[in-house]
Write an enzyme that holds these catalytic residues in place. Structure first.
Site, short mmCIF file in Angstrom:
data_model
loop_
_atom_site.label_atom_id
_atom_site.label_comp_id
_atom_site.label_asym_id
_atom_site.label_seq_id
_atom_site.Cartn_x
_atom_site.Cartn_y
_atom_site.Cartn_z
CD GLU A 23 -1.04 0.57 3.69
OE1 GLU A 23 -1.58 1.69 3.54
OE2 GLU A 23 -1.12 -0.08 4.75
CG ASP A 136 -13.85 6.19 12.93
OD1 ASP A 136 -13.73 5.49 11.90
OD2 ASP A 136 -13.06 7.09 13.23
CE LYS A 157 0.67 1.62 14.63
NZ LYS A 157 0.49 2.16 13.30
N1 PSU Z 1 -2.82 1.30 10.71
C1 PSU Z 1 -1.49 1.36 10.89
N2 PSU Z 1 -0.72 2.00 9.97
C2 PSU Z 1 -1.28 2.60 8.87
C3 PSU Z 1 -2.70 2.51 8.70
C4 PSU Z 1 -3.42 1.86 9.64
O1 PSU Z 1 -0.99 0.81 11.85
O2 PSU Z 1 -0.56 3.20 8.06
C5 PSU Z 1 -3.34 3.11 7.47
C6 PSU Z 1 -3.66 2.01 6.45
O3 PSU Z 1 -3.48 2.53 5.15
C7 PSU Z 1 -5.13 1.73 6.71
C8 PSU Z 1 -5.64 3.11 7.06
O4 PSU Z 1 -5.81 1.19 5.60
O5 PSU Z 1 -4.60 3.69 7.84
C9 PSU Z 1 -6.94 3.04 7.83
O6 PSU Z 1 -7.50 4.30 7.92
P1 PSU Z 1 -9.02 4.47 8.43
O7 PSU Z 1 -8.98 4.08 9.86
O8 PSU Z 1 -9.33 5.91 8.19
O9 PSU Z 1 -9.85 3.55 7.58
MN MN Z 2 -12.64 5.95 10.08
#
Ligand code: PSU
Ligand code: MN
Length: 303
Positions: A23, A136, A157
């Site tokens: 990614e 969320d 995490k």
């Molecule tokens: N969690 C991590 N490192 C990251 C991400 C998540 O430990 O870099 C990034 C990934 O690209 C994941 C995104 O798909 O954050 C999730 O964002 P959201 O919670 O807005 O969906």
């Molecule tokens: Mn979100």
């Protein structure tokens, strides 16, 4: 249409060689320059050393690029203002011919379009703490439920609500496997106090599960969780403290929606004085290696 697959990736897929998607949100929103570029290129190197072909994915001038060049990765790492693109944002960023960093969800979508079925990253998005109120929940989880790409990560995490993340994945039929562990790893730490659904001790067993899921025509991916190597793991108490502080700062500052995850990641990094970044890099390398082993086994099963 709207995608460009590199010649190297096309050739590897045709020859039944392992191809691993990577990614780009981790590059532009997850780590600072130049460590982000260094990490992305080292991941590609590890994948190659293990007999597979990497496909770093991102959106350049509105085109979904599958298999970015070294120069493109460098530019991704440096450029300011690249949008974070999840499923919802994809048609807009493509229509407007913008640059976009792909989240786990969007990387899965583009990988699937190219016929790539394995994807290595650090951590996935999940159910946020307080989601009972805020709703969320990362779009990554719905993507795992619906798109036929399996993801190798170091768990999720502890900025997230891990028990609710597991419940959500169960509801939507996403198997959560532990590579040589019974416990769900929590990214910086090897343990979370929670069990994975199934422990798998070899890459071959995992490849068999992925292949069987396809044969059963069950849509969606498999989530493979691979704990950070012991020597790079962080202290759990220190991490919990940093995470709680980051969460309370986010609330005070009214951070919401797509800004939440990048905000929390950056805060945790600052609060650990950058120590968390070193762990983050090491766990991604470890995932690149295990992902390659699984890809090779999957190709062997398909011969
Ligand atoms: N969690 C991590 N490192 C990251 C991400 C998540 O430990 O870099 C990034 C990934 O690209 C994941 C995104 O798909 O954050 C999730 O964002 P959201 O919670 O807005 O969906
Ligand atoms: Mn979100």
């Amino acid at each position: 249409m709207h995608i460009r697959v590199s010649e190297e990736v096309k050739k590897a897929l045709k020859e039944n060689r392992g191809v691993i998607a990577l990614e780009s949100t981790i590059i532009s929103h997850g780590m600072p320059y130049p460590r982000n570029v260094e990490t992305a290129l080292n991941c590609e190197k590890i994948i190659r050393e293990n007999g597979c072909v990497p496909a770093t994915i991102g959106i350049i001038d509105g085109v979904g690029v599958i298999g970015m060049s070294e120069e493109e990765i460098e530019e991704f790492g440096k450029r300011k203002g690249i949008a974070k693109v999840s499923r919802r944002d994809l048609p807009i960023v493509v229509a407007k011919k913008l640059w976009g960093a792909t989240t786990v969800a969007t990387t899965m979508i583009l990988a699937n379009m190219a016929g790539i079925e394995l994807f290595v990253t650090g951590g996935i998005g999940g159910v946020h703490r307080g989601a009972q109120e805020t709703f969320d929940i990362s779009a990554d989880l719905q993507e795992l439920a619906n798109t036929n790409v399996s993801v190798i990560c170091a768990g999720a995490k502890a900025i997230l609500d891990l028990p609710l993340t597991l419940e959500y994945l169960e509801t939507f039929g996403v198997p959560v496997l532990g590579y040589q562990t019974e416990e769900l790893p929590a990214f910086y730490t090897r343990t979370s106090g929670l069990k994975v659904d199934y422990r798998m001790d070899s890459a071959k067993e995992i490849a068999e599960v992925i292949k069987t899921k396809r044969e059963l025509d069950l849509k969606g991916g498999v989530l493979i969780t691979n704990p950070i190597p012991e020597e790079f793991a962080m202290d759990k108490e220190e991490m919990d403290k940093a995470i709680n502080e980051a969460l309370s700062d986010a609330e005070k500052e009214g951070i919401k929606g797509k800004d939440t995850t990048p905000y929390l990641l950056a805060k945790v990094k600052d609060l650990t004085k950058g120590e968390s970044l070193e762990s983050n890099i090491k766990l991604v390398y470890n995932n690149a290696k295990v992902g390659s082993l699984i890809a090779n086994e999957l190709c062997a099963l398909r011969k």
